[in-house]
Structures are given as C-alpha cells and as structure tokens.
Motif scaffolding. Structure first.
Motif, PDB file in Angstrom:
ATOM      1  N   ILE A   1       1.020  -1.419  -0.120  1.00  0.00           N
ATOM      2  CA  ILE A   1      -0.358   0.169  -0.070  1.00  0.00           C
ATOM      3  C   ILE A   1       1.126   0.836   0.129  1.00  0.00           C
ATOM      4  CG2 ILE A   1      -1.827   1.260   1.629  1.00  0.00           C
ATOM      5  CD1 ILE A   1      -3.044  -1.158   2.518  1.00  0.00           C
ATOM      6  N   TYR A   2       1.918   1.203   1.019  1.00  0.00           N
ATOM      7  CA  TYR A   2       2.766   2.323   1.044  1.00  0.00           C
ATOM      8  C   TYR A   2       3.774   2.396   0.181  1.00  0.00           C
ATOM      9  CZ  TYR A   2      -0.760   3.793   4.880  1.00  0.00           C
ATOM     10  OH  TYR A   2      -1.781   3.294   5.913  1.00  0.00           O
ATOM     11  N   GLY A   3       4.325   1.827  -0.835  1.00  0.00           N
ATOM     12  CA  GLY A   3       5.474   1.519  -1.410  1.00  0.00           C
ATOM     13  C   GLY A   3       6.916   1.424  -0.919  1.00  0.00           C
TER      14      GLY A   3
ATOM     15  N   ASP B   1       7.397  -2.786  13.758  1.00  0.00           N
ATOM     16  CA  ASP B   1       8.058  -2.751  15.166  1.00  0.00           C
ATOM     17  C   ASP B   1       8.746  -1.783  15.786  1.00  0.00           C
ATOM     18  OD1 ASP B   1       8.648  -5.575  14.375  1.00  0.00           O
ATOM     19  OD2 ASP B   1      10.639  -4.930  13.922  1.00  0.00           O
ATOM     20  N   ALA B   2       8.487  -0.670  15.358  1.00  0.00           N
ATOM     21  CA  ALA B   2       8.686   0.964  16.191  1.00  0.00           C
ATOM     22  C   ALA B   2       7.284   1.166  16.841  1.00  0.00           C
ATOM     23  CB  ALA B   2       9.346   2.047  15.283  1.00  0.00           C
ATOM     24  N   GLY B   3       6.319   1.114  16.269  1.00  0.00           N
ATOM     25  CA  GLY B   3       4.535   0.832  17.202  1.00  0.00           C
ATOM     26  C   GLY B   3       4.077   2.611  15.782  1.00  0.00           C
ATOM     27  N   HIS B   4       4.496   2.758  14.288  1.00  0.00           N
ATOM     28  CA  HIS B   4       4.368   3.603  14.143  1.00  0.00           C
ATOM     29  C   HIS B   4       3.036   2.846  13.326  1.00  0.00           C
ATOM     30  CE1 HIS B   4       7.971   4.595  13.071  1.00  0.00           C
ATOM     31  NE2 HIS B   4       8.404   5.309  15.099  1.00  0.00           N
ATOM     32  N   VAL B   5       2.766   1.347  13.412  1.00  0.00           N
ATOM     33  CA  VAL B   5       1.463   1.065  12.577  1.00  0.00           C
ATOM     34  C   VAL B   5       0.140   0.813  13.588  1.00  0.00           C
ATOM     35  CG1 VAL B   5       0.451  -0.669  10.805  1.00  0.00           C
ATOM     36  CG2 VAL B   5       2.519   0.042  10.643  1.00  0.00           C
ATOM     37  N   LYS B   6      -0.815   1.284  12.904  1.00  0.00           N
ATOM     38  CA  LYS B   6      -2.380   0.795  13.428  1.00  0.00           C
ATOM     39  C   LYS B   6      -3.174   0.462  12.309  1.00  0.00           C
ATOM     40  CE  LYS B   6      -2.321   4.886  16.277  1.00  0.00           C
ATOM     41  NZ  LYS B   6      -3.414   5.975  17.216  1.00  0.00           N
ATOM     42  N   VAL B   7      -4.199  -0.538  13.515  1.00  0.00           N
ATOM     43  CA  VAL B   7      -5.143  -1.540  12.705  1.00  0.00           C
ATOM     44  C   VAL B   7      -6.271  -1.495  13.266  1.00  0.00           C
ATOM     45  CG1 VAL B   7      -6.086  -2.942  11.864  1.00  0.00           C
ATOM     46  CG2 VAL B   7      -3.548  -3.290  11.624  1.00  0.00           C
TER      47      VAL B   7
ATOM     48  N   GLN C   1      -2.596 -10.748  10.714  1.00  0.00           N
ATOM     49  CA  GLN C   1      -2.934 -11.649   9.021  1.00  0.00           C
ATOM     50  C   GLN C   1      -4.348  -9.826   9.427  1.00  0.00           C
ATOM     51  OE1 GLN C   1      -3.286 -14.409   6.934  1.00  0.00           O
ATOM     52  NE2 GLN C   1      -0.859 -13.555   8.242  1.00  0.00           N
ATOM     53  N   LEU C   2      -4.286  -9.614   8.306  1.00  0.00           N
ATOM     54  CA  LEU C   2      -5.490  -8.157   7.932  1.00  0.00           C
ATOM     55  C   LEU C   2      -6.471  -9.016   7.396  1.00  0.00           C
ATOM     56  CD1 LEU C   2      -3.315  -6.400   6.363  1.00  0.00           C
ATOM     57  CD2 LEU C   2      -5.001  -5.697   8.413  1.00  0.00           C
ATOM     58  N   GLU C   3      -7.931  -8.324   7.737  1.00  0.00           N
ATOM     59  CA  GLU C   3      -8.988  -8.441   6.765  1.00  0.00           C
ATOM     60  C   GLU C   3      -9.860  -7.918   6.586  1.00  0.00           C
ATOM     61  OE1 GLU C   3     -11.209 -11.509   9.147  1.00  0.00           O
ATOM     62  OE2 GLU C   3      -9.589 -12.624  10.589  1.00  0.00           O
ATOM     63  N   GLU C   4     -11.080  -8.704   5.895  1.00  0.00           N
ATOM     64  CA  GLU C   4     -11.314  -7.276   4.852  1.00  0.00           C
ATOM     65  C   GLU C   4     -12.202  -6.675   5.837  1.00  0.00           C
ATOM     66  OE1 GLU C   4     -15.533  -8.219   2.857  1.00  0.00           O
ATOM     67  OE2 GLU C   4     -13.952  -9.500   1.509  1.00  0.00           O
ATOM     68  N   GLY C   5     -12.198  -5.022   5.947  1.00  0.00           N
ATOM     69  CA  GLY C   5     -12.848  -3.474   6.109  1.00  0.00           C
ATOM     70  C   GLY C   5     -11.598  -2.982   7.503  1.00  0.00           C
ATOM     71  N   ASP C   6     -10.473  -4.253   7.233  1.00  0.00           N
ATOM     72  CA  ASP C   6      -9.234  -3.568   8.128  1.00  0.00           C
ATOM     73  C   ASP C   6      -8.772  -2.382   7.550  1.00  0.00           C
ATOM     74  OD1 ASP C   6      -9.230  -5.154  10.917  1.00  0.00           O
ATOM     75  OD2 ASP C   6      -7.831  -6.425   9.214  1.00  0.00           O
ATOM     76  N   LEU C   7      -8.981  -1.329   8.814  1.00  0.00           N
ATOM     77  CA  LEU C   7      -8.249  -0.137   8.802  1.00  0.00           C
ATOM     78  C   LEU C   7      -6.946   0.688   9.004  1.00  0.00           C
ATOM     79  CD1 LEU C   7     -10.785   2.527  10.364  1.00  0.00           C
ATOM     80  CD2 LEU C   7     -10.333   1.718   7.646  1.00  0.00           C
ATOM     81  N   ILE C   8      -5.834   0.747   7.840  1.00  0.00           N
ATOM     82  CA  ILE C   8      -4.456   0.893   8.286  1.00  0.00           C
ATOM     83  C   ILE C   8      -4.023   2.692   8.504  1.00  0.00           C
ATOM     84  CG2 ILE C   8      -2.294   0.139   7.647  1.00  0.00           C
ATOM     85  CD1 ILE C   8      -4.451  -2.098   6.255  1.00  0.00           C
ATOM     86  N   SER C   9      -3.104   2.875   9.266  1.00  0.00           N
ATOM     87  CA  SER C   9      -2.846   3.989   9.397  1.00  0.00           C
ATOM     88  C   SER C   9      -0.961   3.800   9.637  1.00  0.00           C
ATOM     89  CB  SER C   9      -3.105   5.159  10.704  1.00  0.00           C
ATOM     90  OG  SER C   9      -3.398   4.160  11.856  1.00  0.00           O
ATOM     91  N   LEU C  10      -0.329   4.172   9.081  1.00  0.00           N
ATOM     92  CA  LEU C  10       1.423   4.563   9.027  1.00  0.00           C
ATOM     93  C   LEU C  10       0.967   5.531   9.659  1.00  0.00           C
ATOM     94  CD1 LEU C  10       4.343   3.541   8.931  1.00  0.00           C
ATOM     95  CD2 LEU C  10       3.798   3.674   6.444  1.00  0.00           C
ATOM     96  N   LYS C  11       2.118   6.441  10.569  1.00  0.00           N
ATOM     97  CA  LYS C  11       2.311   7.338  10.975  1.00  0.00           C
ATOM     98  C   LYS C  11       3.580   8.077   9.765  1.00  0.00           C
ATOM     99  CE  LYS C  11       4.876   9.829  14.808  1.00  0.00           C
ATOM    100  NZ  LYS C  11       5.341   9.462  16.281  1.00  0.00           N
ATOM    101  N   GLY C  12       2.827   9.571   9.899  1.00  0.00           N
ATOM    102  CA  GLY C  12       3.552  10.182   8.688  1.00  0.00           C
ATOM    103  C   GLY C  12       2.941  10.192   6.838  1.00  0.00           C
TER     104      GLY C  12
END
Length: 257
Positions: A190-192, A203-209, A220-231
C-alpha cells in the motif's frame, strides 16, 4: 456454526456484545441502537445478523459514504428510519486566516473532555468549519463544554444532518495480488516501500489497525480493516477477492491521498 472461527481472538468481546444485542432484541422485542462502529465492526455485525428472519438491522452515520456508523437491530416487523439512529450534526467556525486546525487537533479536544470515540461519528475540518456527527445523547454536553480547540474559540450549534460537509479527502483504489495478508506485506504494497522497512515501522509502533497499535509483522489483516502508518496516512483493505492458482491473494485496497 462457531462464529468465532471467522474472526480474530481479540474481536471476541465485540462479537459477544453483538450476540448479546441480538438475543436481547429477540427476547424483549425492543430495538438496540449501538454506538458508532468502524467499518470492521460493521462487517462483524452484518456477518452475525446474516439473514435472521426474526430481526432487521441497519446502519447510518449521516450519509451513505460516512465511515463510522451507528447500528440498529430491531424486531422484523419494525421499520428503521434515519431519524431513529440518534444522530446530531454539530457545526463550529474558526478563523482559518489566523489559525490552522487539523482533524487530530479537533478530535484531541473532544478526547480531552473525556468523550469516548464511540460516541462520535465522522469529523470534517475544512475551510474554517468543523462538522462532526455525534450521538444525540451527548450533543448538549459538547455544546456546553467544548469551547476551544488549540487557540481557537469555538461554539458548536446544531445543523440539519443533510448539511454535512462532503469531505475533500480522496481515496485511491488499487487492485493487487499479494503473497499473504500479513501486515508487513500489505503495508509494503500500500505504502510503496520494502518489506524490511514496513517491518521496521511495525516494530516501532508506527502502524495501527482499526485505531489500535499492532507491532506484530505477521498480524493477519482481514476485509474491512483500517490501517494507518505514522506520517504516511490512512488506508483500508476493502476487499479480499479470493486466491489465484498459485495461492496468492487478490485484494482491493484504498489509500487516502
């Protein structure tokens, strides 16, 4: 059927809650109005409710394309209408020429009052105007107590739901084929970035699901999951469209641009 096998272990408390709502409506013949649910939670409700002949259900967050919505579960003879969801649109203005406010600034102001995120729907901050869909039961509290965001004095007033601002956020949809549904694999895609770098962010805790920090690259991600990457912004796993002959996953993702 064991409903739990279709979902994650950490989702069991919410599944139990939805099952309790369903059973309660069946026994008492009284509808249940939930707090605001994220897309993943909405999917869980839909899966559990299925085609139950004795119950009806629906979702509303102010408009069809809103992300966060309240659910109603009701006896099958009832008609669910928009006015039943207990939604209030609150509006405030601020001097955009002198103060810059972002989504996180306004949401932080709500949180500082002790308001739970589950009582708030979609939030739009643009062109000197703040719009938020809130649970009707807390709208008076907000109007009385939320009088400032950062250095801006604000006063929230009620507005008709149909005046909710159209967010200027744009989502870019992409169809991919990925080796697995691991968090590091989807973050890479997603973020290239390289898978190694995606793993470092995780590992640094920058990603939220679904608004929760996940530090396990193998999650394991599943359909409908929201992902956010710091910055790097927010994204979503919109759809898992099955597997190829080589057992890779066909997925549809969306990224906020």
């Amino acid at each position: 059927m064991d409903i739990y096998q279709h979902f994650r272990k950490e989702e069991r408390p919410f599944i139990d809650q939805v099952l309790a709502w369903r059973d309660d409506v069946e026994m008492k013949y009284q509808r249940k109005v939930s707090d605001f649910l994220n897309p993943r939670e909405q999917l869980i409700v839909k899966t559990i409710m299925g085609n139950d002949p004795d119950l009806v259900y629906g979702f509303d967050g102010g408009r069809e394309d809103t992300e966060r919505k309240r659910a109603i579960i009701a006896p099958e003879y009832e008609v669910i209408e928009q006015g039943d969801f207990g939604l209030t649109l609150l509006e405030a203005s601020y001097p955009q020429k002198f103060i810059t406010l972002e989504h996180r600034d306004v949401l932080g102001a709500f949180m500082s009052l002790g308001i739970k995120r589950e009582k708030l729907g979609d939030l739009v901050v643009q062109d000197g105007t703040i719009h938020i869909i809130a649970a009707a039961e807390i709208s008076d509290f907000i109007k009385m107590n939320l009088t400032g965001v950062k250095k801006a004095n604000v006063e929230f007033v009620d507005k008709p739901i149909d005046q909710l601002l159209q967010s200027n956020e744009a989502w870019q949809t992409k169809e991919n084929t990925v080796s697995s549904l691991r968090l590091d694999v989807l973050t890479k895609e997603i973020y290239g970035m390289s898978r190694k770098k995606a793993g470092m962010h995780i590992d640094a805790g920058h990603v939220k699901v679904n608004h929760r920090v996940v530090d396990d690259a193998a999650f394991q991600l599943e359909e409908g999951d929201l992902i956010s990457l710091k910055g790097k912004g927010r994204s979503r796993l919109k759809e898992v469209r099955g597997q190829t002959k080589k057992e890779k996953y066909r997925v549809t993702t969306a990224k906020l641009i």
